[in-house]
Design a protein around this motif. Structure first.
Motif, PDB file in Angstrom:
ATOM      1  N   ILE A 117       1.599  -1.097  -0.179  1.00  0.00           N
ATOM      2  CA  ILE A 117      -0.070   0.170  -0.089  1.00  0.00           C
ATOM      3  C   ILE A 117       1.286   0.904  -0.028  1.00  0.00           C
ATOM      4  O   ILE A 117       1.650   1.382   0.667  1.00  0.00           O
ATOM      5  N   PRO A 118       0.583   2.406  -1.210  1.00  0.00           N
ATOM      6  CA  PRO A 118       1.630   3.160  -0.915  1.00  0.00           C
ATOM      7  C   PRO A 118       1.272   4.045   0.251  1.00  0.00           C
ATOM      8  O   PRO A 118       0.301   4.169   0.677  1.00  0.00           O
ATOM      9  N   ASP A 119       2.167   4.714   0.480  1.00  0.00           N
ATOM     10  CA  ASP A 119       2.344   5.927   1.015  1.00  0.00           C
ATOM     11  C   ASP A 119       0.927   7.173   1.083  1.00  0.00           C
ATOM     12  O   ASP A 119       1.212   7.954   0.386  1.00  0.00           O
ATOM     13  N   ILE A 120      -0.056   6.514   1.522  1.00  0.00           N
ATOM     14  CA  ILE A 120      -1.144   7.455   0.493  1.00  0.00           C
ATOM     15  C   ILE A 120      -1.505   8.836   1.897  1.00  0.00           C
ATOM     16  O   ILE A 120      -2.648   9.494   1.786  1.00  0.00           O
ATOM     17  N   GLU A 121      -0.535   8.869   2.899  1.00  0.00           N
ATOM     18  CA  GLU A 121      -1.112  10.096   3.994  1.00  0.00           C
ATOM     19  C   GLU A 121      -0.730  11.227   3.477  1.00  0.00           C
ATOM     20  O   GLU A 121      -2.255  12.230   3.565  1.00  0.00           O
ATOM     21  N   ARG A 122       0.075  11.108   2.598  1.00  0.00           N
ATOM     22  CA  ARG A 122      -0.078  12.563   2.039  1.00  0.00           C
ATOM     23  C   ARG A 122      -0.475  13.091   1.278  1.00  0.00           C
ATOM     24  O   ARG A 122      -1.091  13.903   0.111  1.00  0.00           O
ATOM     25  N   ALA A 123      -0.673  11.548  -0.301  1.00  0.00           N
ATOM     26  CA  ALA A 123      -2.033  12.308  -1.086  1.00  0.00           C
ATOM     27  C   ALA A 123      -3.051  13.021  -0.545  1.00  0.00           C
ATOM     28  O   ALA A 123      -3.722  13.263  -1.035  1.00  0.00           O
ATOM     29  N   PHE A 124      -4.378  11.830   0.877  1.00  0.00           N
ATOM     30  CA  PHE A 124      -5.204  12.408   1.303  1.00  0.00           C
ATOM     31  C   PHE A 124      -5.125  13.681   1.789  1.00  0.00           C
ATOM     32  O   PHE A 124      -6.168  14.570   1.537  1.00  0.00           O
ATOM     33  N   ALA A 125      -3.522  14.515   2.388  1.00  0.00           N
ATOM     34  CA  ALA A 125      -3.648  15.666   2.972  1.00  0.00           C
ATOM     35  C   ALA A 125      -3.606  16.019   1.406  1.00  0.00           C
ATOM     36  O   ALA A 125      -4.429  17.959   1.743  1.00  0.00           O
ATOM     37  N   GLU A 126      -3.058  16.427   0.253  1.00  0.00           N
ATOM     38  CA  GLU A 126      -3.666  16.786  -0.498  1.00  0.00           C
ATOM     39  C   GLU A 126      -4.266  17.198  -0.826  1.00  0.00           C
ATOM     40  O   GLU A 126      -4.713  18.084  -2.056  1.00  0.00           O
ATOM     41  N   TYR A 127      -4.976  15.661  -1.339  1.00  0.00           N
ATOM     42  CA  TYR A 127      -6.115  15.986  -1.952  1.00  0.00           C
ATOM     43  C   TYR A 127      -7.672  16.748  -0.976  1.00  0.00           C
ATOM     44  O   TYR A 127      -8.245  17.470  -2.125  1.00  0.00           O
ATOM     45  N   VAL A 128      -7.775  16.221   0.418  1.00  0.00           N
ATOM     46  CA  VAL A 128      -8.553  17.649   0.809  1.00  0.00           C
ATOM     47  C   VAL A 128      -8.057  19.288   1.290  1.00  0.00           C
ATOM     48  O   VAL A 128      -9.135  20.374   0.821  1.00  0.00           O
ATOM     49  N   LEU A 129      -6.696  19.418   0.415  1.00  0.00           N
ATOM     50  CA  LEU A 129      -6.202  20.297   0.108  1.00  0.00           C
ATOM     51  C   LEU A 129      -6.619  21.434  -1.083  1.00  0.00           C
ATOM     52  O   LEU A 129      -6.963  22.044  -1.482  1.00  0.00           O
TER      53      LEU A 129
END
Length: 162
Positions: A117-129
């Protein structure tokens, strides 16, 4: 279980934010982190999604919605061996919208697949922003159109300047 989440407060109406997160055809326009969506983000629908963090993988997802409030994307392996459930929740807050995106990974193969599973924490933060930026931009534009005194343009048959 592994859980990832991100949230933000958006200076825009729920309806504006809802329109953005359910318009799959425009996800690539506003840099959502999703590079392709095939299908419609509608209740009972199914989509195929590609993301920057997912490489060449295509994720098949089922969509459930409570319009204007919640959208859930569910995907994974057969028999529940591995399952991902992404929940988008919109809550009105003092004339603004609180957006929260959560994904929960479960299943007996989670331990083995966890490393893939890729590190999606950063992707989630970028998505909401990115949602916040797009919603606030559209909201400002909408406010300006409605607040403009007079007509910003002349329609056919209107008085001509001269």
């Amino acid at each position: 279980m592994k859980t990832v989440e991100a949230e933000t407060l958006i200076n825009a109406r729920n309806a504006t934010v809802w329109e953005i997160i359910t318009d799959g055809g425009n996800y690539t326009v506003w840099d959502s982190g999703i590079t392709r969506i095939d299908g419609e983000l509608r209740n009972g629908g199914a989509v195929r999604v590609r993301t920057r963090t997912g490489g060449n993988r295509t994720f098949r997802l089922r969509i459930r919605q409570i319009p204007g409030e919640m959208m859930i994307w569910t995907g994974g392996l057969p028999l529940g061996l591995f399952k991902g459930v992404r929940t988008f929740t919109l809550t009105p807050h003092r004339g603004m919208t609180h957006l929260r995106v959560t994904e929960k990974f479960t299943g007996p193969l989670l331990g083995l697949l966890h490393k893939s599973i890729p590190d999606i924490e950063r992707a989630f933060a970028e998505y909401v922003l990115a949602v916040k930026k797009r919603a606030e931009l559209l909201s400002r534009h909408e406010t300006r159109l409605h607040a403009s005194p007079g007509r910003p343009w002349l329609e056919s048959g209107d008085d001509k300047a001269g």
